[in-house]
Design a protein around this motif. Structure first.
Motif, PDB file in Angstrom:
ATOM      1  N   THR A   1       7.746  18.457   2.012  1.00  0.00           N
ATOM      2  CA  THR A   1       8.781  19.354   2.531  1.00  0.00           C
ATOM      3  C   THR A   1       9.490  18.735   3.722  1.00  0.00           C
ATOM      4  O   THR A   1      10.732  18.747   3.808  1.00  0.00           O
ATOM      5  N   LEU A   2       8.714  18.180   4.664  1.00  0.00           N
ATOM      6  CA  LEU A   2       9.321  17.535   5.828  1.00  0.00           C
ATOM      7  C   LEU A   2      10.128  16.312   5.413  1.00  0.00           C
ATOM      8  O   LEU A   2      11.208  16.051   5.957  1.00  0.00           O
ATOM      9  N   SER A   3       9.619  15.570   4.436  1.00  0.00           N
ATOM     10  CA  SER A   3      10.368  14.421   3.919  1.00  0.00           C
ATOM     11  C   SER A   3      11.709  14.868   3.347  1.00  0.00           C
ATOM     12  O   SER A   3      12.750  14.241   3.590  1.00  0.00           O
TER      13      SER A   3
ATOM     14  N   SER B   1      -2.375   5.515  10.458  1.00  0.00           N
ATOM     15  CA  SER B   1      -2.042   4.098  10.541  1.00  0.00           C
ATOM     16  C   SER B   1      -0.912   3.702   9.604  1.00  0.00           C
ATOM     17  O   SER B   1      -0.229   2.718   9.846  1.00  0.00           O
ATOM     18  N   MET B   2      -0.705   4.451   8.527  1.00  0.00           N
ATOM     19  CA  MET B   2       0.414   4.147   7.640  1.00  0.00           C
ATOM     20  C   MET B   2       1.743   4.587   8.245  1.00  0.00           C
ATOM     21  O   MET B   2       2.802   4.171   7.808  1.00  0.00           O
TER      22      MET B   2
ATOM     23  N   MET C   1       0.811  -1.219   0.000  1.00  0.00           N
ATOM     24  CA  MET C   1       0.000   0.000   0.000  1.00  0.00           C
ATOM     25  C   MET C   1       0.842   1.265   0.000  1.00  0.00           C
ATOM     26  O   MET C   1       0.305   2.372   0.054  1.00  0.00           O
ATOM     27  N   ALA C   2       2.153   1.113  -0.061  1.00  0.00           N
ATOM     28  CA  ALA C   2       3.046   2.271  -0.036  1.00  0.00           C
ATOM     29  C   ALA C   2       2.816   3.144  -1.269  1.00  0.00           C
ATOM     30  O   ALA C   2       2.526   2.660  -2.355  1.00  0.00           O
ATOM     31  N   ARG C   3       2.981   4.438  -1.083  1.00  0.00           N
ATOM     32  CA  ARG C   3       2.808   5.415  -2.155  1.00  0.00           C
ATOM     33  C   ARG C   3       4.076   6.260  -2.275  1.00  0.00           C
ATOM     34  O   ARG C   3       4.965   6.160  -1.447  1.00  0.00           O
ATOM     35  N   PRO C   4       4.160   7.120  -3.303  1.00  0.00           N
ATOM     36  CA  PRO C   4       5.356   7.954  -3.454  1.00  0.00           C
ATOM     37  C   PRO C   4       5.644   8.790  -2.213  1.00  0.00           C
ATOM     38  O   PRO C   4       4.739   9.108  -1.439  1.00  0.00           O
ATOM     39  N   ILE C   5       6.897   9.152  -2.035  1.00  0.00           N
ATOM     40  CA  ILE C   5       7.322   9.933  -0.873  1.00  0.00           C
ATOM     41  C   ILE C   5       6.556  11.244  -0.807  1.00  0.00           C
ATOM     42  O   ILE C   5       6.419  11.955  -1.794  1.00  0.00           O
ATOM     43  N   GLY C   6       6.043  11.537   0.378  1.00  0.00           N
ATOM     44  CA  GLY C   6       5.283  12.765   0.585  1.00  0.00           C
ATOM     45  C   GLY C   6       3.835  12.672   0.177  1.00  0.00           C
ATOM     46  O   GLY C   6       3.092  13.648   0.287  1.00  0.00           O
ATOM     47  N   ASN C   7       3.411  11.490  -0.258  1.00  0.00           N
ATOM     48  CA  ASN C   7       2.012  11.322  -0.668  1.00  0.00           C
ATOM     49  C   ASN C   7       1.500   9.950  -0.246  1.00  0.00           C
ATOM     50  O   ASN C   7       1.053   9.156  -1.080  1.00  0.00           O
ATOM     51  N   PRO C   8       1.536   9.625   1.050  1.00  0.00           N
ATOM     52  CA  PRO C   8       1.108   8.304   1.494  1.00  0.00           C
ATOM     53  C   PRO C   8      -0.405   8.152   1.457  1.00  0.00           C
ATOM     54  O   PRO C   8      -1.143   9.137   1.411  1.00  0.00           O
TER      55      PRO C   8
ATOM     56  N   VAL D   1       9.948   8.427   6.398  1.00  0.00           N
ATOM     57  CA  VAL D   1       9.660   8.888   5.039  1.00  0.00           C
ATOM     58  C   VAL D   1       9.202   7.728   4.157  1.00  0.00           C
ATOM     59  O   VAL D   1       8.197   7.825   3.454  1.00  0.00           O
ATOM     60  N   GLY D   2       9.960   6.642   4.194  1.00  0.00           N
ATOM     61  CA  GLY D   2       9.646   5.509   3.319  1.00  0.00           C
ATOM     62  C   GLY D   2       8.528   4.633   3.827  1.00  0.00           C
ATOM     63  O   GLY D   2       7.900   3.906   3.052  1.00  0.00           O
ATOM     64  N   GLY D   3       8.288   4.673   5.131  1.00  0.00           N
ATOM     65  CA  GLY D   3       7.248   3.824   5.715  1.00  0.00           C
ATOM     66  C   GLY D   3       7.848   2.934   6.785  1.00  0.00           C
ATOM     67  O   GLY D   3       8.763   2.153   6.505  1.00  0.00           O
ATOM     68  N   ILE D   4       7.363   3.085   7.999  1.00  0.00           N
ATOM     69  CA  ILE D   4       7.931   2.350   9.127  1.00  0.00           C
ATOM     70  C   ILE D   4       7.789   0.844   8.941  1.00  0.00           C
ATOM     71  O   ILE D   4       8.636   0.075   9.389  1.00  0.00           O
ATOM     72  N   MET D   5       6.743   0.420   8.269  1.00  0.00           N
ATOM     73  CA  MET D   5       6.533  -1.006   8.050  1.00  0.00           C
ATOM     74  C   MET D   5       6.764  -1.404   6.600  1.00  0.00           C
ATOM     75  O   MET D   5       6.305  -2.443   6.156  1.00  0.00           O
TER      76      MET D   5
END
Length: 271
Positions: free
Chosen positions: A158-160, A150-151, A52-59, A225-229
């Motif tokens: 910007t924070l990423s 939850s993601m 379910m991961a999406r591009p960086i800054g747009n989860p 940024v990339g996803g903790i899981m």
């Protein structure tokens, strides 16, 4: 002719201290990896979160939000700590096995395995500290509305970008280089920080963990940024950390990574 004294099972087992410690490390990594992979206690497994991961800054946004109960806080802390155990224990294996060998040759040889476990406990306690801080940041970021619930991923580009820039700058810093030198030189570390007894083993492990934490914490922050899981990020960072600490490639790898992170952070700011 006198008979040589018989060697009992305990004595025979003691001769294989390093094998026992190596097996223990492998088992710990396997169990921690399985826990992380299955997402125990979470709403989804790691593979499901990865898909379910999406591009960086747009989860992806999800309806379920973290619950600020003590039970949930402990669950998230456990997720972080066990994930750190799975990611960081392999790169600590060389110093741990060398510590076992040195104890086996010294006056404390009968307790070599016990002291090695205490060394590992001290090392993992250092990463428990990081996990507690990461848990606090995660809940604070959720309250500020900069993560995707939850993601558990930063949703601000910007924070990423700033996290990438910060990690890149830290890769090039003197603190990073100093901590990395301690991690790359197990023999030198053990000689410089040698302490006797059980408490000494625990303190030595915690000190080595502190150097390792100083070396790698900024890279671990990239998980936000990339996803903790996200398994790709978990495995990728774990492999990189292992290569950086164990394989004698030299400062070129560290500096190149730092420059690459800075350039990618700048790219995220520009688009």
């Amino acid at each position: 002719m006198s008979k040589s004294p018989q060697i009992g099972p305990v004595e025979r087992l003691a001769r294989h201290d390093q094998r026992i410690v190596a097996f223990s490390v492998a088992l710990i990594v396997l169990l921690a990896g399985a826990y992380t992979f299955l997402g125990v206690g979470m709403t989804m497994t790691a593979p499901e979160m990865t898909r379910m991961a999406r591009p960086i800054g747009n989860p992806m946004e999800m309806a379920t939000r973290p619950v600020g109960t003590a039970q949930y806080v402990l669950l998230v802390f456990g997720m972080w700590w066990i994930m750190m155990i799975a990611m960081m224990t392999p790169s600590a294996a060389p110093v741990l096995l060398l510590f076992t060998a040195l104890k086996r040759m010294g006056s404390e040889r009968e307790k070599a395995v016990l002291f090695s476990w205490l060394f590992l406990c001290g090392y993992l306690l250092a990463w428990a500290t990081f996990s507690a801080l990461a848990t606090g940041f995660q809940f604070a970021a959720d309250q500020w509305g900069v993560t995707s619930g939850s993601m558990m991923t930063v949703k601000s580009r910007t924070l990423s970008a700033l996290i990438f820039l910060g990690a890149g700058v830290y890769q090039l810093s003197a603190v990073k280089q100093s901590c990395l030198r301690h991690c790359q030189s197990p023999a030198q570390f053990l000689a410089r920080h040698r302490r006797p007894g059980a408490s000494g083993a625990l303190i030595m492990g915690a000190r080595h963990g502190a150097y390792c934490l100083g070396c790698c914490w900024a890279l671990m922050a990239l998980l936000f940024v990339g996803g903790i899981m996200n398994l790709y990020w978990i495995v990728g960072i774990a492999v990189y950390v292992f290569v950086e600490k164990v394989v004698k490639i030299g400062p070129i790898l560290v500096r190149s990574t730092g420059v690459g992170l800075i350039l990618f952070g700048a790219y995220l700011l520009a688009i």
